[in-house]
Design a protein around this motif. Structure first.
Motif, PDB file in Angstrom:
ATOM      1  N   GLY A 224       0.811  -1.204   0.000  1.00  0.00           N
ATOM      2  CA  GLY A 224       0.000   0.000   0.000  1.00  0.00           C
ATOM      3  C   GLY A 224       0.849   1.261   0.000  1.00  0.00           C
ATOM      4  N   ALA A 227       2.342   1.822  -3.399  1.00  0.00           N
ATOM      5  CA  ALA A 227       1.334   2.309  -4.331  1.00  0.00           C
ATOM      6  C   ALA A 227       1.103   3.804  -4.155  1.00  0.00           C
ATOM      7  CB  ALA A 227       0.030   1.539  -4.148  1.00  0.00           C
ATOM      8  N   LEU A 248      -5.509   3.136  -1.066  1.00  0.00           N
ATOM      9  CA  LEU A 248      -4.194   2.595  -1.409  1.00  0.00           C
ATOM     10  C   LEU A 248      -3.337   2.409  -0.156  1.00  0.00           C
ATOM     11  CD1 LEU A 248      -3.342   4.638  -4.630  1.00  0.00           C
ATOM     12  CD2 LEU A 248      -3.945   2.220  -4.495  1.00  0.00           C
ATOM     13  N   PHE A 254      -1.184  -4.183  -4.021  1.00  0.00           N
ATOM     14  CA  PHE A 254      -1.853  -3.557  -5.166  1.00  0.00           C
ATOM     15  C   PHE A 254      -1.103  -3.976  -6.421  1.00  0.00           C
ATOM     16  CE2 PHE A 254      -2.521  -0.032  -8.165  1.00  0.00           C
ATOM     17  CZ  PHE A 254      -3.914   0.050  -8.155  1.00  0.00           C
TER      18      PHE A 254
END
Length: 268
Positions: A224, A227, A248, A254
């Motif tokens: 996260g 991202a 995110l 991700f």
């Protein structure tokens, strides 16, 4: 030395820790080793380019290796065409030097230059990569003599096509890296109602002829935090709602596509 004065365009000569031209203009080398060749009248804003926060996020993301395939592809392309030669190569819009350093390793006999309008980026780059000559300068007014460079690498960076043609020698190369059609499409799906593929770049690059082009596409699995860092690096970050940033940041992972187009041009 191929550097020229940004004020009068005469050749710059290094004298100790300064660069001077015949007209007497002087540019001092910073303690980190770079030189600032961006006159205040050419800056356009108080602190042009990426902020320190954005640069730190970019360095963290790049150091994690997610764009390593692109870094390797750029270095290999340069080595294929310029290896074994005493050359001068410029990384335009070099940021904090991640790709520039790989170019220097791939071309050990070459002199590598890194240029960016952001002083904070050049300071970061010069601290880490001592084998490269870095300068703060505008990509619209390159501080290099006519026909002085054997190659230029442009990775997403803004440019002045006439300047590229001016500074690259006949027979020299321009390597341009642009987003492929599917680049980061998963981010777009979070931000836009309709996801459109990236359109191909259509710059004429007058004075150059295209000699090669290929795509590099692969899937990335990000945390996260990674991202979030990557989204900060993109031009559509400002369109992201707060909910997107929070989603995110809270994600365990991700997945998204990296998709690049590498196009090689030769000066004719």
């Amino acid at each position: 030395m191929s550097l020229i004065c940004p004020l009068c365009h005469q050749s710059l000569q290094q004298q100790a820790n300064s660069f001077r031209c015949g007209a007497g203009h002087q540019f001092d080398q910073a303690k980190e080793g770079y030189v600032n060749l961006l006159p205040v009248q050419h800056k356009g804003s108080r602190e042009p380019g990426d902020s320190a926060e954005m640069l730190l996020a970019r360095r963290a993301f790049l150091d994690a290796g997610h764009y390593q395939p692109l870094r390797d592809a750029v270095a290999q392309t340069l080595a294929q065409h310029l290896s074994g030669q005493t050359t001068q190569v410029l990384d335009i819009g070099c940021g904090e030097g991640y790709y520039t350093a790989a170019m220097a390793e791939a071309l050990p006999q070459a002199q590598l230059f890194g240029l960016d309008v952001a002083k904070a980026a050049i300071r970061m780059a010069a601290r880490r990569y001592r084998q490269v000559k870095f300068c703060v300068a505008s990509s619209q007014r390159l501080p290099f003599a006519d026909a002085s460079l054997d190659g230029i690498v442009r990775i997403y960076a803004p440019c002045n096509e006439a300047e590229l043609s001016r500074v690259v020698k006949v027979g020299g190369y321009l390597l341009a890296v642009t987003p492929g059609p599917h680049h980061l499409q998963q981010f777009k799906a979070l931000i836009y109602r309709e996801v459109q593929l990236h359109a191909a770049e259509e710059k004429p690059y007058e004075g150059f002829t295209q000699v090669d082009q290929h795509n590099l596409r692969y899937e990335m699995t990000l945390s996260g935090a990674e991202a979030v860092s990557l989204l900060q690096m993109t031009p559509f970050a400002w369109r992201a709602r707060e909910a997107v940033w929070q989603e995110l940041a809270a994600a365990d992972s991700f997945n998204c596509d990296a998709d690049f187009v590498l196009t090689l041009w030769q000066r004719v």
